[in-house]
Design a protein around this motif. Structure first.
Motif, short mmCIF file in Angstrom:
data_model
loop_
_atom_site.label_atom_id
_atom_site.label_comp_id
_atom_site.label_asym_id
_atom_site.label_seq_id
_atom_site.Cartn_x
_atom_site.Cartn_y
_atom_site.Cartn_z
N LYS A 160 8.21 -13.48 31.31
CA LYS A 160 6.42 -13.39 33.08
C LYS A 160 6.67 -12.55 33.74
O LYS A 160 7.40 -12.58 34.13
CB LYS A 160 7.25 -15.11 33.27
N GLU A 170 6.67 -11.42 37.29
CA GLU A 170 7.18 -12.11 38.49
C GLU A 170 5.91 -12.45 39.83
O GLU A 170 5.34 -11.73 39.77
CB GLU A 170 8.83 -10.84 39.63
N ASP A 171 6.79 -12.80 41.33
CA ASP A 171 5.50 -13.52 41.91
C ASP A 171 4.87 -12.08 42.05
O ASP A 171 6.11 -11.12 42.98
CB ASP A 171 6.03 -13.70 43.03
N VAL A 172 3.44 -11.92 42.06
CA VAL A 172 3.32 -10.34 42.17
C VAL A 172 2.82 -10.62 44.09
O VAL A 172 2.38 -9.76 44.39
CB VAL A 172 1.98 -10.24 41.64
N ARG A 173 2.77 -11.40 44.49
CA ARG A 173 1.93 -11.29 45.60
C ARG A 173 2.40 -10.63 46.81
O ARG A 173 2.64 -9.19 47.39
CB ARG A 173 2.19 -12.96 46.64
N PRO A 174 4.05 -10.57 46.77
CA PRO A 174 4.91 -9.52 47.48
C PRO A 174 5.15 -7.89 47.16
O PRO A 174 5.04 -6.85 48.28
CB PRO A 174 6.43 -9.64 47.70
#
Length: 77
Positions: A42, A44-48
């Motif tokens: 998956k 990972e959190d793409v926002r940062p």
């Protein structure tokens, strides 16, 4: 002879680098990269990573704007 190998999604760990390009008219420039980390199959959190990449792109555009000393006829002050 064919071999079929099944790998669980949890075994997929990698990084994907995508170029960030900005185009104005016919001029297109690559101003940075966006690195996405894939862990356990998956993303990972793409926002940062996206926020960092957009800051990098904005800084590149600002640097390019300050490097140009040319004046354009009819441009707003």
């Amino acid at each position: 002879m064919a071999i079929h190998v099944t790998v669980p999604m949890s075994a997929i760990n990698t990084e994907i680098e995508l170029p960030i390009t900005i185009g104005v008219g016919e001029v297109v420039s690559t101003v940075g990269t966006l690195t996405l980390e894939v862990r356990g199959g998956k993303v990972e959190d793409v926002r940062p990573a996206l926020a960092d990449a957009l800051r990098e792109a904005a800084a590149a555009v600002e640097r390019a704007a300050t490097e140009e000393d040319e004046e354009v006829d009819g441009a707003a002050p």
